[in-house]
Design a protein around this motif. Sequence first.
Motif, PDB file in Angstrom:
ATOM      1  N   GLN A   4      12.133   6.721   3.475  1.00 19.00           N
ATOM      2  CA  GLN A   4      12.800   6.053   2.352  1.00 19.00           C
ATOM      3  C   GLN A   4      12.225   6.526   1.033  1.00 19.00           C
ATOM      4  N   ARG A   5      13.116   6.650   0.051  1.00 13.98           N
ATOM      5  CA  ARG A   5      12.698   6.934  -1.328  1.00 13.98           C
ATOM      6  C   ARG A   5      13.374   5.909  -2.243  1.00 13.98           C
ATOM      7  N   PHE A   6      12.612   5.368  -3.198  1.00 14.31           N
ATOM      8  CA  PHE A   6      13.160   4.416  -4.170  1.00 14.31           C
ATOM      9  C   PHE A   6      12.730   4.861  -5.559  1.00 14.31           C
ATOM     10  N   PRO A   7      13.555   4.588  -6.580  1.00 10.88           N
ATOM     11  CA  PRO A   7      13.067   4.809  -7.940  1.00 10.88           C
ATOM     12  C   PRO A   7      11.852   3.898  -8.179  1.00 10.88           C
ATOM     13  N   LEU A   8      10.854   4.394  -8.905  1.00 12.82           N
ATOM     14  CA  LEU A   8       9.638   3.612  -9.160  1.00 12.82           C
ATOM     15  C   LEU A   8       9.959   2.221  -9.709  1.00 12.82           C
ATOM     16  N   SER A   9      10.931   2.144 -10.579  1.00 11.90           N
ATOM     17  CA  SER A   9      11.256   0.847 -11.203  1.00 11.90           C
ATOM     18  C   SER A   9      11.776  -0.153 -10.169  1.00 11.90           C
TER      19      SER A   9
ATOM     20  N   ALA B 192      11.611  -1.677  -2.392  1.00 12.24           N
ATOM     21  CA  ALA B 192      10.773  -0.987  -1.406  1.00 12.24           C
ATOM     22  C   ALA B 192       9.936  -2.016  -0.637  1.00 12.24           C
ATOM     23  N   HIS B 193       9.393  -2.993  -1.340  1.00 15.29           N
ATOM     24  CA  HIS B 193       8.591  -4.023  -0.661  1.00 15.29           C
ATOM     25  C   HIS B 193       9.449  -4.855   0.281  1.00 15.29           C
ATOM     26  N   ARG B 194      10.662  -5.177  -0.170  1.00 23.26           N
ATOM     27  CA  ARG B 194      11.553  -5.963   0.708  1.00 23.26           C
ATOM     28  C   ARG B 194      11.823  -5.203   1.998  1.00 23.26           C
ATOM     29  N   ALA B 195      12.096  -3.921   1.860  1.00 25.34           N
ATOM     30  CA  ALA B 195      12.413  -3.112   3.047  1.00 25.34           C
ATOM     31  C   ALA B 195      11.201  -3.034   3.982  1.00 25.34           C
TER      32      ALA B 195
END
Length: 328
Positions: free
Chosen positions: A301-306, A311-314
């Motif tokens: 997985q990749r998420f924008p930093l903002s 990301a934490h939910r996932a």
Amino acid sequence: MLTHAIRFSAHGGPEVLRWEALELPDPGPGEIRIRHHAIGVNFIDTYHRTGLYPVSLPSGLGQEGAGVVEAVGPGVTEFRPGDRVVYCGGSLSPVGAYSEVRNFPAERAVRLPDDISFETAAAVMLKGLTAQFLVRRTHRVQPGDTVLIHAAAGGVGLLLVQWAKRLGATVIATAGNDEKAELVRAHGADHVIVYTRENFTERTRALTNGRGVDVVYDSVGRATFLGSLDSLRPLGLMVSFGNASGKVEPFDIGLLAQKGSLFLTRPTLFTYIAEREDLLAMAEELFTALRDGWLDVQIGQRFPLSQATEAHRALESRRTTGATLLLP
Ligand code: NDP
């Protein structure tokens, strides 16, 4: 200079994370200023956020990053602007790795070879060094060992499976669903147990003809701890190295005697890399594993930093596999 970072001022769920702008001072003595190109998300970040591992508030977040040195503070001789670096650990004040730019102690940074991408580096530094110390130092895995690895489709888990196989172990692994189990099998595990529907202790006993395994690597914590002890052979080693399901409950050490004179350790990477020479030697071994091609780093997985909140939910809802990155 101005940086944006994820910070939080109260412990709690993913919703406490805020995207903030703040003024970063020039790097102090012994520090380098790093512009991140990729940031690793780790389960420990959730422990800092919830307060399971206490931090002083308000706090930044994040323990793993890769990027380029932009400036160096007084006394820094090892790095220059333009150098590629990677690191794990570090202070969370005023910002941690979840930031565009940060200051960081030069003595904890590692030079990143040109043939390793920022993304791979940020996905593998903390998790790969963890897999490495667990199989090379906490217990030296030998050909003929049988090990049980929990949460094997996760960031650390997939690396641990590959490293244990590389050292000649028979690997019994657990994973939360069939898709994850398939991924773990594809990374070399000999047997995979979907522990959300199968009793992993009974299956492990059956797979070892009743004997039990030599070592359990347990990062799940509360939900698996006792079952893991029951999966060991007499004199076996329980390595409890995480709390993804919650902290292990206090227990009577007499249990270790009853279950066959078991050994128990609760290690943390930060002890194993406390000395700079160990950090550098271990990083070199990790880079060599990547170069030799046998250690596959899965970036699931990749998420924008903002959007670190997402990301934490996932991660906490068991929706991730392999490593998770934040990209500035
Ligand atoms: P992972 O990618 O492994 O994510 C955690 C995994 O744990 C989940 O994907 C899930 O896999 C499993 N899990 C089981 N029960 C739960 C639960 N109740 N809630 C959430 N997840 C659960 O994370 P990391 O690779 O970042 O870290 C893995 C573990 O290793 C963590 O416990 C971490 O704290 C520990 N760690 C310890 C270090 C040390 O030095 N001691 C260093 C680095 C990591 P599934 O669905 O397959 O069960």
